[in-house]
Scaffold this motif. Sequence first.
Motif, short mmCIF file in Angstrom:
data_model
loop_
_atom_site.label_atom_id
_atom_site.label_comp_id
_atom_site.label_asym_id
_atom_site.label_seq_id
_atom_site.Cartn_x
_atom_site.Cartn_y
_atom_site.Cartn_z
N PRO A 84 0.78 -1.25 0.01
CA PRO A 84 -0.25 0.10 -0.03
C PRO A 84 0.81 1.29 0.07
O PRO A 84 1.81 1.65 0.73
CB PRO A 84 -0.54 -0.18 1.22
N GLY A 85 0.48 2.17 -0.99
CA GLY A 85 1.35 3.47 -0.83
C GLY A 85 2.46 3.43 -1.97
O GLY A 85 2.88 4.46 -2.25
N ASP A 86 2.82 2.21 -2.43
CA ASP A 86 3.96 2.13 -3.24
C ASP A 86 3.57 2.37 -4.74
O ASP A 86 2.38 1.66 -5.15
CB ASP A 86 4.55 0.57 -3.26
N ALA A 87 4.38 3.10 -5.38
CA ALA A 87 4.15 3.09 -7.14
C ALA A 87 4.92 2.03 -7.54
O ALA A 87 5.49 1.18 -6.94
CB ALA A 87 4.68 4.30 -7.38
N PRO A 88 4.16 1.64 -8.89
CA PRO A 88 4.98 0.42 -9.26
C PRO A 88 6.44 0.43 -9.57
O PRO A 88 6.95 -0.52 -9.55
CB PRO A 88 4.28 0.55 -10.92
N SER A 89 6.80 1.43 -9.70
CA SER A 89 8.24 1.95 -9.87
C SER A 89 8.68 3.54 -9.73
O SER A 89 8.05 4.18 -10.45
CB SER A 89 8.95 1.27 -11.05
N ASP A 90 9.49 3.74 -9.15
CA ASP A 90 10.30 4.97 -9.11
C ASP A 90 11.28 5.08 -10.23
O ASP A 90 11.97 6.24 -10.17
CB ASP A 90 10.63 5.60 -7.75
N VAL A 91 11.58 4.04 -10.48
CA VAL A 91 12.70 4.03 -11.81
C VAL A 91 12.06 3.45 -13.13
O VAL A 91 11.39 2.29 -13.12
CB VAL A 91 13.85 2.70 -11.52
N PRO A 92 12.14 4.28 -14.29
CA PRO A 92 11.60 3.80 -15.26
C PRO A 92 12.48 2.87 -15.86
O PRO A 92 13.54 2.85 -15.92
CB PRO A 92 11.73 5.25 -16.13
N PHE A 93 11.60 1.74 -16.68
CA PHE A 93 12.41 0.99 -17.50
C PHE A 93 11.81 0.59 -18.56
O PHE A 93 10.36 0.55 -18.63
CB PHE A 93 12.85 -0.29 -16.64
N ARG A 118 18.79 -2.92 -11.18
CA ARG A 118 20.16 -3.39 -11.54
C ARG A 118 20.29 -3.68 -12.94
O ARG A 118 21.02 -4.60 -13.53
CB ARG A 118 20.37 -4.93 -10.62
N LEU A 119 19.58 -3.05 -13.83
CA LEU A 119 19.51 -3.03 -15.04
C LEU A 119 20.95 -2.78 -15.91
O LEU A 119 21.35 -3.50 -16.75
CB LEU A 119 18.49 -2.39 -16.02
N GLY A 120 21.83 -1.78 -15.25
CA GLY A 120 23.15 -1.84 -15.81
C GLY A 120 24.16 -2.59 -15.23
O GLY A 120 25.31 -2.41 -15.46
N GLY A 124 22.62 -7.74 -16.01
CA GLY A 124 21.51 -6.99 -16.61
C GLY A 124 20.21 -6.95 -15.60
O GLY A 124 19.07 -6.39 -16.05
N GLY A 125 20.46 -7.31 -14.36
CA GLY A 125 19.32 -7.30 -13.41
C GLY A 125 18.34 -8.65 -13.65
O GLY A 125 17.31 -8.56 -12.84
N MET A 126 18.55 -9.36 -14.62
CA MET A 126 17.79 -10.35 -14.67
C MET A 126 18.26 -11.70 -13.97
O MET A 126 19.42 -12.07 -14.00
CB MET A 126 17.54 -10.74 -16.25
N VAL A 127 17.24 -12.39 -13.59
CA VAL A 127 17.72 -13.74 -12.81
C VAL A 127 17.65 -14.75 -13.99
O VAL A 127 16.92 -15.23 -14.49
CB VAL A 127 16.60 -13.93 -11.73
N PRO A 128 18.90 -15.54 -13.83
CA PRO A 128 19.07 -16.81 -14.84
C PRO A 128 18.15 -17.84 -14.06
O PRO A 128 18.10 -18.04 -12.95
CB PRO A 128 20.51 -17.29 -14.66
N ILE A 129 17.12 -18.36 -14.95
CA ILE A 129 16.49 -19.48 -14.55
C ILE A 129 17.12 -20.53 -13.92
O ILE A 129 16.68 -21.30 -12.78
CB ILE A 129 15.60 -20.18 -15.75
#
Length: 166
Positions: A84-93, A118-120, A124-129
């Motif tokens: 509650p109260g959080d935006a979906p993101s404060d970092v655009p992507f 962690r996109l940079g 790349g911020g992605m988790v390997p399966i």
Amino acid sequence: MPSGSMENGLRIGDRVLVNKLAYRFGASPRRGDVVVFDGAGNFGDGDFVKRVAAVAGDHVVCCGEEGRLEVNGRPVDESSFLHPGDAPSDVPFDVVVPPDRLFVLGDHRADSSDSRNRLGAPGGGMVPIGDVIGRADWVVWPTRHWTHLERPSAYARVPAADGAHG
């Protein structure tokens, strides 16, 4: 849970039962699943718990015209689990998830370091399966928090992308 990154669904001090067989025998994580993964190399030492927002091939954007997370052009109503109260993101992507990777987000975005932050970074911020240990299925401790962690319907209307399984 050592942090508040998944509140309100998971609280600091909660213990979760992890289904380590959920993604064996050909099954893959799906959008909305709460997964436990080894963060070494991408997130830091230790295991992490986050919600899968997008899978391989998905185009994930924040924030779209409606101010929501969008996956494959479809706005996602995260109100059933977003703190509650959080935006979906404060970092655009605006990214496409590479093969064999997951884009993960904490439910308490204001208190979560996740894929969008962690996109940079390496990976790349992605988790390997392959780093996914399993799916968090139950909160088992403390007993007053005992609950089954179900996949929310928020992602049900998101269309599959090429190579994606949602």
